[in-house]
Motif scaffolding. Sequence first.
Motif, PDB file in Angstrom:
ATOM      1  N   ASP A  76       0.827  -1.211   0.000  1.00  0.00           N
ATOM      2  CA  ASP A  76       0.000   0.000   0.000  1.00  0.00           C
ATOM      3  C   ASP A  76       0.860   1.258   0.000  1.00  0.00           C
ATOM      4  O   ASP A  76       0.554   2.239  -0.696  1.00  0.00           O
ATOM      5  CB  ASP A  76      -0.919   0.011   1.223  1.00  0.00           C
ATOM      6  N   ALA A  77       1.929   1.244   0.801  1.00  0.00           N
ATOM      7  CA  ALA A  77       2.820   2.398   0.862  1.00  0.00           C
ATOM      8  C   ALA A  77       3.436   2.678  -0.503  1.00  0.00           C
ATOM      9  O   ALA A  77       3.530   3.834  -0.943  1.00  0.00           O
ATOM     10  CB  ALA A  77       3.910   2.165   1.903  1.00  0.00           C
ATOM     11  N   THR A  78       3.843   1.631  -1.188  1.00  0.00           N
ATOM     12  CA  THR A  78       4.448   1.786  -2.509  1.00  0.00           C
ATOM     13  C   THR A  78       3.465   2.409  -3.494  1.00  0.00           C
ATOM     14  O   THR A  78       3.819   3.308  -4.269  1.00  0.00           O
ATOM     15  CB  THR A  78       4.924   0.418  -3.038  1.00  0.00           C
ATOM     16  N   ARG A 117      14.046  16.652 -10.286  1.00  0.00           N
ATOM     17  CA  ARG A 117      15.193  16.244  -9.464  1.00  0.00           C
ATOM     18  C   ARG A 117      14.775  15.479  -8.198  1.00  0.00           C
ATOM     19  O   ARG A 117      15.630  15.034  -7.441  1.00  0.00           O
ATOM     20  CB  ARG A 117      16.012  17.480  -9.072  1.00  0.00           C
ATOM     21  N   LEU A 118      13.490  15.349  -7.991  1.00  0.00           N
ATOM     22  CA  LEU A 118      12.987  14.694  -6.788  1.00  0.00           C
ATOM     23  C   LEU A 118      12.282  13.388  -7.137  1.00  0.00           C
ATOM     24  O   LEU A 118      11.628  13.269  -8.175  1.00  0.00           O
ATOM     25  CB  LEU A 118      11.988  15.605  -6.066  1.00  0.00           C
ATOM     26  N   LYS A 119      12.392  12.404  -6.232  1.00  0.00           N
ATOM     27  CA  LYS A 119      11.676  11.141  -6.425  1.00  0.00           C
ATOM     28  C   LYS A 119      11.436  10.475  -5.081  1.00  0.00           C
ATOM     29  O   LYS A 119      12.336  10.373  -4.254  1.00  0.00           O
ATOM     30  CB  LYS A 119      12.476  10.187  -7.324  1.00  0.00           C
ATOM     31  N   PHE A 120      10.188  10.044  -4.871  1.00  0.00           N
ATOM     32  CA  PHE A 120       9.871   9.242  -3.699  1.00  0.00           C
ATOM     33  C   PHE A 120      10.293   7.799  -3.966  1.00  0.00           C
ATOM     34  O   PHE A 120       9.972   7.234  -5.024  1.00  0.00           O
ATOM     35  CB  PHE A 120       8.372   9.299  -3.393  1.00  0.00           C
ATOM     36  N   VAL A 121      10.989   7.211  -3.007  1.00  0.00           N
ATOM     37  CA  VAL A 121      11.488   5.838  -3.151  1.00  0.00           C
ATOM     38  C   VAL A 121      10.896   4.973  -2.042  1.00  0.00           C
ATOM     39  O   VAL A 121      11.166   5.213  -0.863  1.00  0.00           O
ATOM     40  CB  VAL A 121      13.027   5.791  -3.085  1.00  0.00           C
ATOM     41  N   PRO A 122      10.094   3.972  -2.402  1.00  0.00           N
ATOM     42  CA  PRO A 122       9.490   3.115  -1.375  1.00  0.00           C
ATOM     43  C   PRO A 122      10.548   2.318  -0.607  1.00  0.00           C
ATOM     44  O   PRO A 122      11.579   1.935  -1.153  1.00  0.00           O
ATOM     45  CB  PRO A 122       8.589   2.175  -2.186  1.00  0.00           C
ATOM     46  N   SER A 125       7.123  -0.646   4.683  1.00  0.00           N
ATOM     47  CA  SER A 125       6.003  -0.118   5.448  1.00  0.00           C
ATOM     48  C   SER A 125       5.987   1.414   5.377  1.00  0.00           C
ATOM     49  O   SER A 125       6.042   1.993   4.298  1.00  0.00           O
ATOM     50  CB  SER A 125       6.082  -0.616   6.899  1.00  0.00           C
ATOM     51  N   TYR A 126       5.947   2.060   6.519  1.00  0.00           N
ATOM     52  CA  TYR A 126       5.860   3.519   6.568  1.00  0.00           C
ATOM     53  C   TYR A 126       7.206   4.196   6.360  1.00  0.00           C
ATOM     54  O   TYR A 126       7.284   5.407   6.220  1.00  0.00           O
ATOM     55  CB  TYR A 126       5.277   3.958   7.915  1.00  0.00           C
ATOM     56  N   ARG A 127       8.289   3.425   6.338  1.00  0.00           N
ATOM     57  CA  ARG A 127       9.643   3.977   6.260  1.00  0.00           C
ATOM     58  C   ARG A 127      10.085   4.075   4.802  1.00  0.00           C
ATOM     59  O   ARG A 127      10.409   3.069   4.167  1.00  0.00           O
ATOM     60  CB  ARG A 127      10.618   3.089   7.042  1.00  0.00           C
TER      61      ARG A 127
END
Length: 414
Positions: free
Chosen positions: A118-120, A145-150, A153-155
């Motif tokens: 779910d977090a991903t 230049r930004l990217k969220f990396v799974p 869990s919540y981390r």
Amino acid sequence: MKYVIIIPDGCADEPLESLSGKTPLQAAKLPNMDAVATAGCVGVTDNTPIDFPAGSEVANMCLLGYDPNEFFTGRAPIEAAATGIQLGPHDCAIRCNLVTVEDQIMVDFTASHIGTEDATTLLEELNTKLLGGDHPSVSPELASRLKFVPGVSYRNLLIYRGDADHPSPFTPSTRTSAPHDLTDLSVADDFPRGPGSDILVALMSASADILADHPINQSRKSAGKKIATNVWLWGSGGAPGLPTFNERYGLQGVMITAVDLLRGLASLAGWDRIEVEGATGYLDTNYAGKGKAAVEAIEKYDIVCVHIEAPDEASHEGRADAKVEALQQIDEHIVAPLWEVVQNRTDTRILILPDHPTFCRTKKHTHGPVPLVMAGSGVSADDAAAYDETTAAESGLIFDPGWTMMDQYLKKSN
């Protein structure tokens, strides 16, 4: 020589009324930890320098013998190392929690321990809608230049990729707050401040709008679970440069953990990692699987380190009973088999200690000494017969600063 290290994260505590004035270590039935204490020596070490936050990032770095004044750049870069993310000289990593904030109160810094899948999915949504180049909160240049990396869990992480013409807007002066230190408290005065803080605050605010009506959150709400209201960004920093354990001591280690922070420290220290099926980084972790994996690793490695997050998680939830139970599980399934190995060998030592205290009363990490116990080859016994905060404090054996302890454990007999 072989060395065993067991880290029951955050297990040090204060006397609690719910435990009849005892600490969780004193209230728990820990025959194997007490046996190690009887055969060896107890003492205290301080892994939380007062000039740094009392977090696991600094505390575990100190525990492993690294002076944070020299090597610490931030929490997120350590976790980035766990996932194999290479940071260049102009890059930055930022820790990204999925959290539950209601009426400006940090209700849950884990969003009810949201599942990794779910977090991903939620982070992929943010990468598309927030960092896709057309959101008003982020310029197209910055978004590229930004990217969220799974992570787990919540981390999770947010990565900034810079270059000589576009260095990271975040610096050591960027101030952020760890969400686990805000449990049940107002977050109004704890948003990021300093260089680049406007970017972090904008991302956090925009994420709330994007995630509010996401199908995953709607499903969680219908199931009575806390939703991931937004991301909480903290712990930023650039690439750290740690000498490996092989360079420092001529020793090869292995880490057994379910937490990216410890995986990252292991990677930076040049250690291998063993992933144990069912290891969750929570109270339901596979204690026995970790113990078995550690026993099997002793023949191959010079240092075997087992980290268990469960006591810390219980503390953050304010659950003294769960903390006692976690300690008893660690004693039975991890300490017991490893202590048996130590007793049957003439070339092995064992060390047990947490990284920092985490108080059930406050649900927070705190500065201060933690108890340790070591035994085995070359370690003389003292008069202690139990492993707990009081016994350790009365021993007279003190390591302060905490990063000096590892040299003594690995190099010297007492």
